[in-house]
Design an enzyme around this catalytic site. Structure first.
Site, mmCIF file in Angstrom:
data_model
loop_
_atom_site.group_PDB
_atom_site.id
_atom_site.type_symbol
_atom_site.label_atom_id
_atom_site.label_comp_id
_atom_site.label_asym_id
_atom_site.label_seq_id
_atom_site.Cartn_x
_atom_site.Cartn_y
_atom_site.Cartn_z
ATOM 1 N N LYS A 54 29.279 80.023 29.269
ATOM 2 C CA LYS A 54 28.640 81.248 29.771
ATOM 3 C C LYS A 54 28.841 81.387 31.273
ATOM 4 O O LYS A 54 29.126 82.473 31.779
ATOM 5 C CB LYS A 54 27.143 81.247 29.412
ATOM 6 N N GLN A 98 18.439 78.786 27.447
ATOM 7 C CA GLN A 98 19.252 78.273 26.337
ATOM 8 C C GLN A 98 18.362 77.634 25.276
ATOM 9 O O GLN A 98 17.485 76.820 25.584
ATOM 10 C CB GLN A 98 20.274 77.255 26.881
ATOM 11 N N ASP A 121 19.244 88.218 26.392
ATOM 12 C CA ASP A 121 19.459 87.653 25.050
ATOM 13 C C ASP A 121 18.948 88.591 23.957
ATOM 14 O O ASP A 121 19.319 88.449 22.786
ATOM 15 C CB ASP A 121 18.700 86.322 24.913
#
Ligand SMILES: Nc1nc(=O)c2c([nH]1)NC[C@@H]1CN(c3ccc(C(=O)N[C@@H](CCC(=O)O)C(=O)O)cc3)C=[N+]21
Length: 282
Positions: A54, A98, A121
């Site tokens: 990422k 995460q 997200d």
């Protein structure tokens, strides 16, 4: 013949990243540097690899990334405090925590603490709710990436029988909502579904998000269907998906490979959400 029906997620994600580079350049001309805060808690090896992918994508596109690495022993309060700090930072446009988080930390509580305007997200209940009632909000990157894969491969969703196997909050459920938004006829199956094969064989578009390696064989697939494989597993040192690729490939009209299918799209859409956030927040 096989090459024509392979949906190349790597290529399509690169196209998207190129488009985003242009948008980032425009934002920078206005004095805005899109910034993503990446929070990694604990020592999960897979998470470390994903986070590095990422950050690399950010760098490539010109998004500034801030790294917060916290130890396995981090308390929920410490993590919530960091999120609160990032929520209040004007120059942070996206916050990514995460998953999975270490045991003892309530993931839902952490997700809920993220300001929905920075929830790149798309996991916050407000983002999920917005999607289900057709309002503006961030869309979960994997299902969003799958819609882009289909659109950019000229595969129509409208009026099609769309069957999703799996009902997770981050893939199955939002996938169903997105396919519905595109006017598909949507069925979501799961471990309690009776006659699963009978249901999946109706699909014009079949999305496999079960979490079991090579679960979907040709008996699950209608001739000429489009098959999207969300799974990612390491079996005998090789990557494979939830679909038994070799078994179904001769029977489908299009299919995503693993690796190089849905995975790279997840990252591309995260980048897209970051840029969108910077455009909105300024
Ligand atoms: N807050 C949060 N957001 C996420 O989006 C998130 C997460 N947590 N936790 C873990 C999962 C998993 N995930 C992947 C992203 C890219 C690939 C990817 O690029 N896969 C490559 C292969 C990579 C390899 O070689 O292992 C491919 O399929 O071609 C895979 C999986 C994001 N996730």
């Amino acid at each position: 013949m096989m090459a024509a029906k392979l949906i190349d997620g790597k290529k399509i994600s690169n196209d998207i990243k190129e488009e985003l580079k242009g948008k980032v350049a425009e934002l920078k001309n206005k004095g805005i540097t899109p910034t993503l805060a990446v929070v990694l808690v604990g020592k999960d090896e897979a998470s470390k690899v994903y986070v590095s992918h990422k950050k690399k994508a950010c760098e490539y596109i010109g998004i500034h990334s801030l790294s917060y690495e916290m130890s396995e022993e981090t308390s929920e309060i410490e993590l919530l405090n960091l999120i609160n700090e990032l929520n209040n930072k004007k120059d942070v446009h996206g916050i990514l925590v995460q998953l999975p988080l270490p045991k003892g930390i309530d993931e839902q509580k952490v997700i809920k603490a993220i300001d929905p305007s920075k929830d790149v997200d798309g996991f916050h209940p407000e983002s999920v709710g917005a999607l289900s009632i057709g309002q503006v909000g961030f869309v979960s990157c994997t299902p969003y990436g799958i819609i882009e894969l289909l659109k950019r491969s000229n595969i129509d969703i409208e009026g099609k029988e769309c069957v999703v196997i799996g009902r997770s909050n981050i893939v199955g459920k939002p996938m169903g909502m997105l396919l519905l938004r595109e006017n598909g006829t949507v069925t979501i199956c799961h471990s309690r579904t009776k006659d699963l094969k009978e249901v999946t064989k109706r699909a014009d578009i079949l999305v496999a998000a079960i979490g079991k390696p090579k679960f979907v064989t040709k008996e699950f697939v209608k001739d000429g269907a489009v098959v999207i494989d969300v799974g990612i597993h390491r079996v005998d040192g090789k990557l494979c998906g939830d679909v038994d690729f070799d078994d179904v490939v001769e029977h489908v009209s299009a299919i995503t490979p693993v690796p190089g299918g849905v995975g790279p799209m997840t990252i591309a859409m995260l980048m897209s959400n970051c840029v969108q956030s910077a455009e909105r927040l300024g």
